[in-house]
Design an enzyme around this catalytic site. Structure first.
Site, PDB file in Angstrom:
ATOM      1  N   ASP A  48       0.850  -1.190   0.000  1.00  0.00           N
ATOM      2  CA  ASP A  48       0.000   0.000   0.000  1.00  0.00           C
ATOM      3  C   ASP A  48       0.886   1.241   0.000  1.00  0.00           C
ATOM      4  O   ASP A  48       2.104   1.130   0.135  1.00  0.00           O
ATOM      5  CB  ASP A  48      -0.927   0.001   1.231  1.00  0.00           C
ATOM      6  CG  ASP A  48      -0.169  -0.319   2.511  1.00  0.00           C
ATOM      7  OD1 ASP A  48       0.964   0.183   2.690  1.00  0.00           O
ATOM      8  OD2 ASP A  48      -0.707  -1.075   3.342  1.00  0.00           O
ATOM      9  N   ASP A  50       1.553   4.813   1.841  1.00  0.00           N
ATOM     10  CA  ASP A  50       1.251   5.668   2.987  1.00  0.00           C
ATOM     11  C   ASP A  50       1.738   7.083   2.689  1.00  0.00           C
ATOM     12  O   ASP A  50       2.803   7.283   2.123  1.00  0.00           O
ATOM     13  CB  ASP A  50       1.942   5.127   4.244  1.00  0.00           C
ATOM     14  CG  ASP A  50       1.454   3.723   4.587  1.00  0.00           C
ATOM     15  OD1 ASP A  50       0.234   3.520   4.658  1.00  0.00           O
ATOM     16  OD2 ASP A  50       2.301   2.819   4.759  1.00  0.00           O
ATOM     17  N   ASP A 136       9.775   3.561  13.148  1.00  0.00           N
ATOM     18  CA  ASP A 136      10.432   2.414  13.784  1.00  0.00           C
ATOM     19  C   ASP A 136      11.821   2.114  13.208  1.00  0.00           C
ATOM     20  O   ASP A 136      12.833   2.258  13.889  1.00  0.00           O
ATOM     21  CB  ASP A 136       9.515   1.176  13.801  1.00  0.00           C
ATOM     22  CG  ASP A 136       8.892   0.843  12.451  1.00  0.00           C
ATOM     23  OD1 ASP A 136       9.206   1.521  11.451  1.00  0.00           O
ATOM     24  OD2 ASP A 136       8.098  -0.120  12.387  1.00  0.00           O
TER      25      ASP A 136
HETATM   26  P1  ATP Z   1       3.807  -2.705   4.959  1.00  0.00           P
HETATM   27  O1  ATP Z   1       2.718  -1.708   4.647  1.00  0.00           O
HETATM   28  O2  ATP Z   1       4.510  -3.236   3.796  1.00  0.00           O
HETATM   29  O3  ATP Z   1       3.350  -3.753   5.905  1.00  0.00           O
HETATM   30  P2  ATP Z   1       4.962  -0.475   6.296  1.00  0.00           P
HETATM   31  O4  ATP Z   1       6.359  -0.192   6.739  1.00  0.00           O
HETATM   32  O5  ATP Z   1       4.363   0.483   5.338  1.00  0.00           O
HETATM   33  O6  ATP Z   1       4.936  -1.934   5.773  1.00  0.00           O
HETATM   34  P3  ATP Z   1       2.744   0.216   7.968  1.00  0.00           P
HETATM   35  O7  ATP Z   1       2.173  -0.535   9.105  1.00  0.00           O
HETATM   36  O8  ATP Z   1       1.938   0.457   6.769  1.00  0.00           O
HETATM   37  O9  ATP Z   1       4.088  -0.556   7.599  1.00  0.00           O
HETATM   38  O10 ATP Z   1       3.255   1.599   8.563  1.00  0.00           O
HETATM   39  C1  ATP Z   1       3.681   2.668   7.749  1.00  0.00           C
HETATM   40  C2  ATP Z   1       4.869   3.350   8.383  1.00  0.00           C
HETATM   41  O11 ATP Z   1       4.503   3.892   9.650  1.00  0.00           O
HETATM   42  C3  ATP Z   1       6.060   2.459   8.667  1.00  0.00           C
HETATM   43  O12 ATP Z   1       6.891   2.282   7.543  1.00  0.00           O
HETATM   44  C4  ATP Z   1       6.750   3.201   9.784  1.00  0.00           C
HETATM   45  O13 ATP Z   1       7.504   4.290   9.280  1.00  0.00           O
HETATM   46  C5  ATP Z   1       5.582   3.778  10.565  1.00  0.00           C
HETATM   47  N1  ATP Z   1       5.160   2.866  11.650  1.00  0.00           N
HETATM   48  C6  ATP Z   1       4.214   1.900  11.584  1.00  0.00           C
HETATM   49  N2  ATP Z   1       4.102   1.260  12.741  1.00  0.00           N
HETATM   50  C7  ATP Z   1       4.986   1.815  13.579  1.00  0.00           C
HETATM   51  C8  ATP Z   1       5.333   1.604  14.942  1.00  0.00           C
HETATM   52  N3  ATP Z   1       4.750   0.650  15.658  1.00  0.00           N
HETATM   53  N4  ATP Z   1       6.303   2.376  15.478  1.00  0.00           N
HETATM   54  C9  ATP Z   1       6.900   3.360  14.750  1.00  0.00           C
HETATM   55  N5  ATP Z   1       6.614   3.600  13.475  1.00  0.00           N
HETATM   56  C10 ATP Z   1       5.674   2.855  12.881  1.00  0.00           C
HETATM   57 MG    MG Z   2       2.355   0.464   4.619  1.00  0.00          MG
END
Ligand code: ATP
Ligand code: MG
Length: 430
Positions: A48, A50, A136
């Site tokens: 996705d 963001d 994170d």
């Molecule tokens: P994917 O969507 O592929 O699972 P993602 O890294 O985009 O991976 P998301 O859960 O969509 O994960 O979160 C988007 C972003 O928000 C992350 O890349 C990170 O920068 C931040 N983020 C998400 N969860 C946390 C957390 N628990 N602590 C700190 N930052 C976070």
């Molecule tokens: Mg994401």
């Protein structure tokens, strides 16, 4: 810290560009961030897109026709474009708990930690740079500006991407304590990207495991589901076992179970082929051994049918405080389990009824899985069902009558079994 040429605008989903463009045209910052930037930079397909912005959630909501404020822990906006949904989050900063604003009663309103230092809410807005540091992993804190085609990197994330390292931003102990779920995220990203986990994180695992179980069970369910249903379930399960976190999340599930391994592999393959997967099936697999053990106990006091129901309920009741499994998912698993014995026994007049069961397909898949994972004695029944489903009604009829003498034994035996189980044996719905 701004890098040109590593990522191009045309690589971005056009609906996501609609969102960032609209934000920028309204005078706000509109950047892509997180998994999409990370995945594109390593040549993978983002799950996705963001979006990060300096507009407040209310300003974002007012800018888009189809936008909805959601979340409490993190207030964000879901913006719909066509059939896609984008998460738009306002830049936030990470600051010590006592730095948060305070309301009249002295309570910190926008950032809330519990006594153990776990971050419960985090809605203190900040600058782009502050936003990068509250994320994170360094590889998750890269921003892409689609209008300048620049990648913005405050945390050396590009270097870590190149080195294929998952590194937490800041002090691992602090970052894992304030949100232990980051450890599960680390495993998910490790499974997906084949990156190395920075060594200081590994050291913290035993301590974080203890904190993990304190996390809200609904959030752990979400995270566990993502871990196993994102296409890298098998690798994630292996890592979970390697770090001995499998017992933290599933206390009665053994690490080296071929059933789980095969199911995870099948799930990954189905996802890679663009097929659907059912979480209920995976939970049926993950909790099967637990259910079997509880069933043995229950059988000492109850008839088989009752024992099965008691064991199934207990299995999920035990798991619920760790990962709260929604009812429709636990019911799916229970129904799948409940059909197993009858699928093996194959009483001829039950065949049609079994096949009309809502969970027949899942029960059949489960049987096939068991037969290939350590229960070869089930292979004959599994093959029979595979064959039966492919035949026309005439041959099916023959197959059913051929079953009778083998499956039901002598009439005498049959009478005795039926009396004993008083309608509560393996053919419960008769
Ligand atoms: P994917 O969507 O592929 O699972 P993602 O890294 O985009 O991976 P998301 O859960 O969509 O994960 O979160 C988007 C972003 O928000 C992350 O890349 C990170 O920068 C931040 N983020 C998400 N969860 C946390 C957390 N628990 N602590 C700190 N930052 C976070
Ligand atoms: Mg994401």
């Amino acid at each position: 810290m701004k890098h040109s040429g590593v990522l191009k605008r045309h690589q971005i989903d056009s609906a996501a560009l609609d969102v960032t463009d609209a934000l920028q045209e309204a005078g706000y910052q509109g950047l892509l961030v997180g998994g999409c930037v990370r995945d594109l930079l390593v040549g993978q397909n983002p799950k996705d897109f963001d979006v990060a912005t300096d507009a407040t959630p209310e300003q974002v909501r007012d800018l888009f026709r189809r936008a909805r404020l959601i979340g409490r822990r993190f207030r964000i906006v879901h913006v719909r474009v066509g059939r896609e949904v984008f998460e738009v989050s306002t830049f936030r900063r990470s600051a010590p708990a006592d730095d948060a604003p305070v309301d009249e009663s002295g309570e910190q309103v926008d950032r809330v930690h519990d006594a153990a230092g776990i971050l419960l809410r985090d809605n203190v807005f900040g600058t782009l740079e502050e936003d990068a540091f509250r994320r994170d992993f360094t590889v998750n804190a890269l921003y892409f500006d689609p209008s300048t085609e620049e990648v913005i990197d405050f945390v050396d994330g590009l270097q870590d991407l190149e080195d294929r390292t998952l590194r937490l931003i800041g002090e691992p102990k602090v970052r894992l304590t304030e949100d232990p779920v980051r450890l599960l995220r680390a495993i998910r990203f490790q499974a997906k990207l084949h990156f190395e986990l920075e060594r200081t994180i590994a050291r913290e695992i035993p301590d974080v495991a203890g904190l993990l179980v304190e996390m809200p069970a609904a959030r752990l369910f979400d995270e566990v589901s993502k871990m196993f249903l994102s296409g890298y379930g098998q690798a994630a399960w292996h890592l979970l076992c390697e770090y001995e976190l499998n017992y933290t999340l599933f206390p009665c599930t053994p690490a080296d179970d071929e059933l789980i391994d095969l199911a995870m592999r099948n799930t990954d393959t189905r996802l890679a082929d663009g097929k659907g997967v059912t979480p209920g099936f995976l939970f049926a697999v993950l909790l099967w051994r637990d259910y079997q053990a509880l069933m043995q106990q229950a059988l000492t006091q109850h008839k088989p049918f009752e024992a099965a129901a008691i064991a199934a309920d207990l299995t999920f009741r035990n798991q619920q405080p760790i990962t709260s499994i929604p009812k429709r998912i636990s019911q799916f698993a229970k129904d799948t389990w409940a059909l197993q014995d009858r699928m093996v026994t194959r009483a001829p007049r039950m065949i049609a009824r079994l096949m009309s069961q809502q969970r027949f397909r899942s029960a059949y898949d489960f049987l096939v899985l068991r037969a290939s994972a350590g229960e070869p004695e089930l292979q004959e029944a599994a093959d029979w069902w595979t064959n039966y489903q492919e035949q026309n009604p005439e041959i099916q009829e023959k197959m059913r009558s051929a079953l009778a003498p083998v499956q039901n034994g002598t009439p005498k035996k049959r009478r005795r079994r039926r009396r004993k189980s008083a309608g509560a044996g393996s053919s419960s719905s008769e």
